[in-house]
Design a protein around this motif. Structure first.
Motif, PDB file in Angstrom:
ATOM      1  N   GLU A 285       8.588  -3.640  15.104  1.00  0.00           N
ATOM      2  CA  GLU A 285       9.773  -3.044  15.630  1.00  0.00           C
ATOM      3  C   GLU A 285      11.024  -3.872  15.228  1.00  0.00           C
ATOM      4  OE1 GLU A 285       8.732  -6.623  18.352  1.00  0.00           O
ATOM      5  OE2 GLU A 285       7.560  -4.916  17.312  1.00  0.00           O
ATOM      6  N   ARG A 286      10.897  -4.988  14.631  1.00  0.00           N
ATOM      7  CA  ARG A 286      12.021  -5.823  13.973  1.00  0.00           C
ATOM      8  C   ARG A 286      12.401  -5.480  12.699  1.00  0.00           C
ATOM      9  NH1 ARG A 286       9.309  -9.387  17.301  1.00  0.00           N
ATOM     10  NH2 ARG A 286       7.840 -10.402  15.714  1.00  0.00           N
TER      11      ARG A 286
ATOM     12  N   THR B  22      13.538  -2.656  10.273  1.00  0.00           N
ATOM     13  CA  THR B  22      14.242  -1.194  10.520  1.00  0.00           C
ATOM     14  C   THR B  22      13.678  -0.099   9.588  1.00  0.00           C
ATOM     15  OG1 THR B  22      15.598  -1.321   8.646  1.00  0.00           O
ATOM     16  CG2 THR B  22      16.520  -2.435  10.637  1.00  0.00           C
ATOM     17  N   GLU B  23      13.645   1.164  10.165  1.00  0.00           N
ATOM     18  CA  GLU B  23      13.418   2.461   9.413  1.00  0.00           C
ATOM     19  C   GLU B  23      13.695   2.114   7.967  1.00  0.00           C
ATOM     20  OE1 GLU B  23      10.944   4.629   9.570  1.00  0.00           O
ATOM     21  OE2 GLU B  23      10.530   3.330  11.538  1.00  0.00           O
TER      22      GLU B  23
ATOM     23  N   GLU C  86      14.914  -0.484   6.129  1.00  0.00           N
ATOM     24  CA  GLU C  86      14.050  -1.542   5.224  1.00  0.00           C
ATOM     25  C   GLU C  86      12.422  -1.044   4.891  1.00  0.00           C
ATOM     26  OE1 GLU C  86      16.079  -5.483   7.013  1.00  0.00           O
ATOM     27  OE2 GLU C  86      14.398  -4.345   8.100  1.00  0.00           O
TER      28      GLU C  86
END
Length: 269
Positions: A138-139, A141-142, A144
């Motif tokens: 979750e850390r 990003t979409e 990335e």
């Protein structure tokens, strides 16, 4: 700012396969290679026209830092580079391909709440015909994850798969090349036993596997239907299929996948 888009720590079979895939989409000067045995990284860097250097530099200067070591070596590597990662002020993403180690375990071992992408590639990535399964914590990003997938698309099929299924997916796509190589060798040996020159027997077997896979991917037809189309009543192919069934061919293949998954789960403990 990161100096390199991808930095690889480890240029073994899988690390080098992914590095080869990366330079199909990225300028080679954007890819940094490092390895415990520097000569190994240097030789690959010369071939791909990439940059190479020591492990600490890879940890310090890559935007996507590939941790290309075996699961049992991951603890030592992350302990070594943890201070370097902690000192970085720019954003970076750790990329793990270690079987059995979850993204949260990687972050924990690295000593920080880092974005992590987990990948499970296979060796055909080296020739652009591979499979890369991936997921992100979750850390990350979409954006990335998408950037990563786009940059690695030279590997072949890049497919997002939720982490809880990656072990099963890897047993099929990651371990599968070894299983297929056993089949190729066995088919070629059968041809040799019947008088074929070995080089021709292996060529016929390898091209047959490649062509059959390409046909299935192109048509989407069920493998069972494809098998039936080759099996004429009372013919040669059904005679061979009968022997494979008698020897437990399909059951053995299924058991191989299940055994690989079970072993992967043990690696994470």
């Amino acid at each position: 700012m990161s100096t390199y888009t991808f930095s690889f720590i480890g240029t073994g079979n899988m690390g080098s396969a992914l590095a080869r895939a990366a330079v199909r989409k990225l300028p080679p000067e954007f890819v940094f290679l490092s390895n415990r045995t520097h000569e190994k990284a240097r030789a690959l860097a010369e071939e791909l026209r990439c940059v190479c250097g020591p492990v600490p530099q890879a940890a310090e200067q890559g935007k996507y830092v590939f941790l290309g070591v075996k699961p049992q070596m991951m603890g030592d590597l992350l302990a070594e580079i943890a201070p370097i990662l902690a000192a970085r002020t720019d954003r970076f993403v750790l990329v793990t391909m270690a079987a059995g180690l979850t993204m949260e375990r990687i972050a924990e071992m690295a000593g920080g709440a880092y974005p992590v992408i987990r990948v499970m590639p296979n060796t055909p990535c080296a020739v652009g015909e591979g499979v890369v399964l991936c997921d992100a914590n979750e850390r990350a990003t979409e954006g990335e994850l998408q950037e990563f997938m786009d940059a690695m698309s030279g590997a072949g099929v890049i497919d997002r798969l939720e982490e809880k299924l990656i072990d099963a997916g890897s047993a099929v796509s990651g371990c599968g090349p070894a299983f297929v190589c056993l089949l190729l060798e066995a088919l070629a040996d059968g041809g040799v036993a019947c008088g074929l020159p070995r080089k021709k027997a292996l060529l016929y077997a390898a091209q047959m596997v490649k062509g059959t896979a390409a046909l299935q991917l192109a048509t989407g037809e069920h493998p069972g239907a494809m098998k039936d189309a080759v099996c004429s009543p009372g013919g040669t192919t059904i005679a061979g299929v009968r022997v494979l069934e008698e020897k437990g061919f399909r059951g053995a293949a299924m058991d191989a996948v299940i055994a690989a998954v079970e072993k992967t789960k043990k690696l994470g403990k």
